[in-house]
Scaffold this motif. Structure first.
Motif, PDB file in Angstrom:
ATOM      1  N   SER A 126      49.299  42.403  40.741  1.00 43.04           N
ATOM      2  CA  SER A 126      48.040  43.140  40.641  1.00 43.04           C
ATOM      3  C   SER A 126      47.430  43.352  42.017  1.00 43.04           C
ATOM      4  CB  SER A 126      47.053  42.379  39.751  1.00 43.04           C
ATOM      5  OG  SER A 126      45.771  42.972  39.793  1.00 43.04           O
ATOM      6  N   LEU A 128      44.406  43.267  42.455  1.00 43.99           N
ATOM      7  CA  LEU A 128      43.265  42.367  42.521  1.00 43.99           C
ATOM      8  C   LEU A 128      43.559  41.154  43.396  1.00 43.99           C
ATOM      9  CD1 LEU A 128      42.094  42.358  38.785  1.00 43.99           C
ATOM     10  CD2 LEU A 128      41.046  43.580  40.701  1.00 43.99           C
ATOM     11  N   CYS A 379      35.811  37.066  34.742  1.00 45.09           N
ATOM     12  CA  CYS A 379      36.260  38.075  35.709  1.00 45.09           C
ATOM     13  C   CYS A 379      35.552  39.405  35.449  1.00 45.09           C
ATOM     14  CB  CYS A 379      37.776  38.269  35.616  1.00 45.09           C
ATOM     15  SG  CYS A 379      38.424  39.500  36.767  1.00 45.09           S
ATOM     16  N   HIS A 381      36.278  42.221  37.156  1.00 46.58           N
ATOM     17  CA  HIS A 381      37.144  43.337  37.535  1.00 46.58           C
ATOM     18  C   HIS A 381      37.903  43.915  36.341  1.00 46.58           C
ATOM     19  CE1 HIS A 381      36.189  42.118  41.563  1.00 46.58           C
ATOM     20  NE2 HIS A 381      36.711  40.931  41.367  1.00 46.58           N
TER      21      HIS A 381
END
Length: 508
Positions: A126, A128, A379, A381
């Motif tokens: 990811s 992220l 989270c 995101h």
């Protein structure tokens, strides 16, 4: 009619090309004239094709305008649908980008006596995790009385001995460092709980000196040359492991080593046992008994027993009946300062939990050594990604109640599993009712990092002003305080009485 003319022109061009080829084979004097004709016909054909494309686009445009832009709208809807599908696929791939299991490891070394497994790049899972793209995790397992072949890495290494007893030997270049010393190498006996740093480019080798117990070492590597990539360079070796010497031409090796071809073949083609091999007890004893570092300066500070830091040789930073936390911070262990890293070991008692907490700036990489359990994390995101996907990538016109929405990220934990908790993300880790949960943790960006407790003694909410509590919770401050003061534990607490069904199998 126009299309038939174009077909005829193409056939004529093909015939001319065949004719030119025939003339070329016969070396006919008229070849040059034929080639020129082919060239002109080809240019004309290309112009006709370009004109055909322009006419087609114009017809499609006119047809779209005549339908009131229906085709354009249909195209827009199709494009929007494809974008939404792409976002949903990305979200599915990132459903839990913070948890890594067996299939996410690749085998770098595999012999009958041991293995080295390396976790995939974090950014492969990811975007992220691009904040830790320069870090990799590896796990070394070696049978009793084994030798791990010498190598150096194009990355900084920090090793934690999770199980077993090892001896590590590092080689240095005294002349290069202008140091007067009798020894070109230093050896250190390592025990369970020891942390040691191997600076980038330093040749080193290891042994499992125990006669009965396996060696289990968890490594964190900070990549330097290529972000997210590292290599081991094997000097000693043959066919397995292959020596980097063999990459040089035979002439170069003969000149630099002053050895003939027979000697080179004997030197670099006999080893076929792999990087982890069985060794006799006599050789293991000889390697472990070499003098350990005591004096000298290498490669920074004292190259002595201070080069090793054992987490279990001091009192835990936090401890109660529900668990213990041992930490090696940059201020405690000088070797960690340059790599801006801290190492910790948490032993969570069965049926207990640690957290909720978050770290102000450190991203935490946790490796499960023993036991089972699960973790939960808040989270923002992934929640944001899902919301955009549901709206087809377009912002909703309706006002939102909050600027941020959170999604619970969770996963089952067992030995070998790795999970990541990014900086400032609140999380908890819960041990099963059947066994203690033992976790090795590497905290990246450790300098100036602060751990914030969200429950128990010293929790953040109790540090807010009375007025701030009332405004933030829309409740009288005494009610807020009465709830946050119920828990009198510190960091480790009794676990939840009811387990979520999705983790039930992990605790049976």
């Amino acid at each position: 009619m126009a299309s038939k003319a174009k077909v005829s022109l193409a056939l004529l061009l093909l015939s001319l090309l065949v004719l030119c080829a025939s003339l070329a084979q016969a070396k006919d004097p008229e070849l040059k004239i034929c080639q020129n004709q082919c060239k002109r016909q080809k240019q004309q054909c290309e112009r006709n094709c370009d004109e055909y494309i322009r006419e087609k686009k114009e017809r499609e445009r006119q047809r779209g305008e005549g339908n009131g832009g229906v085709e354009r709208e249909s195209y827009d809807r199709e494009e929007e649908r494809e974008e939404q599908e792409e976002e949903e696929e990305e979200e599915e791939a990132e459903d839990n980008p913070f948890l890594f299991e067996d299939e996410d490891f690749e085998s770098r070394v595999e012999t009958d006596e041991g293995s080295v497994q390396v976790l995939q790049r974090f950014t492969k899972r990811s975007k992220l995790l691009r904040g830790i793209e320069n870090y990799r995790v590896a796990i070394l397992e070696a049978d009793p009385l084994t030798f791990i072949s010498p190598a150096h890495f194009d990355a900084e290494l920090v090793l934690f001995v999770a199980k077993g007893r090892a001896t590590i030997t590092m080689v240095r270049d005294e002349e290069r460092m202008s140091i007067v010393c009798d020894e070109d190498r230093k050896s250190f006996n390592l025990e369970c709980g020891d942390v040691i740093r191997v600076p980038m480019g330093t040749p080193f080798y290891m042994i499992n000196r125990d006669e009965n117990e396996k060696l289990y070492v968890v490594k964190i590597l900070q990549t330097i040359s290529i972000p997210g990539h590292f290599e081991a360079f094997n000097g000693p070796g043959g066919e397995d492991p292959e020596s980097f010497y063999t990459a040089f031409s035979r002439e170069v090796l003969q000149a630099t080593l002053k050895a003939d071809g027979f000697q080179l073949d004997k030197l670099f083609h006999k080893q076929r046992k792999g990087s982890i091999m069985k060794a006799s007890k006599e050789k293991i004893d000889a390697l472990r008994q070499h003098k350990q570092g005591s004096a000298g300066i290498w490669p920074f500070g004292s190259f002595s027993s201070a080069h090793i830091y054992n987490l279990f040789n001091k009192q835990p930073s936090k401890s109660n009946q529900y668990g213990s936390l041992y930490e090696a911070l940059p201020n405690d262990y000088k070797q960690l300062q340059d790599v801006d890293l801290s190492v910790a070991f948490a032993n969570i008692t069965r049926d207990s939990m640690v957290g909720p907490i978050y770290y102000s700036k450190a991203t935490k990489i946790s490796v499960i050594v023993e036991g089972e359990g699960y973790f939960e994390m808040a989270c923002p995101h992934l929640s944001s990604s899902r919301s955009r996907g549901q709206r087809g990538g377009r912002e909703s016109s309706r006002p939102r109640k909050s600027s941020t929405r959170y999604r619970k990220v969770s996963g089952a934990l067992r030995p070998g599993v790795v999970f990541v908790t990014p900086a400032s993300h609140p999380f908890v880790v819960i041990a099963s009712r059947n066994s203690d949960l033992k976790v090795v943790c590497f905290e990246i960006n450790a300098k100036g990092n602060i751990r914030y407790n969200l429950a128990g003694k010293g929790n953040v909410m109790n540090k807010l002003e009375k007025e701030a509590k009332e405004l933030a919770f829309n409740l009288p401050a005494r009610e807020v305080e009465s709830i946050f003061n119920l828990q009198d534990g510190d960091l480790f607490f009794q676990g939840p009485k009811e387990r979520e069904e999705e983790y039930g199998r992990a605790f049976e």
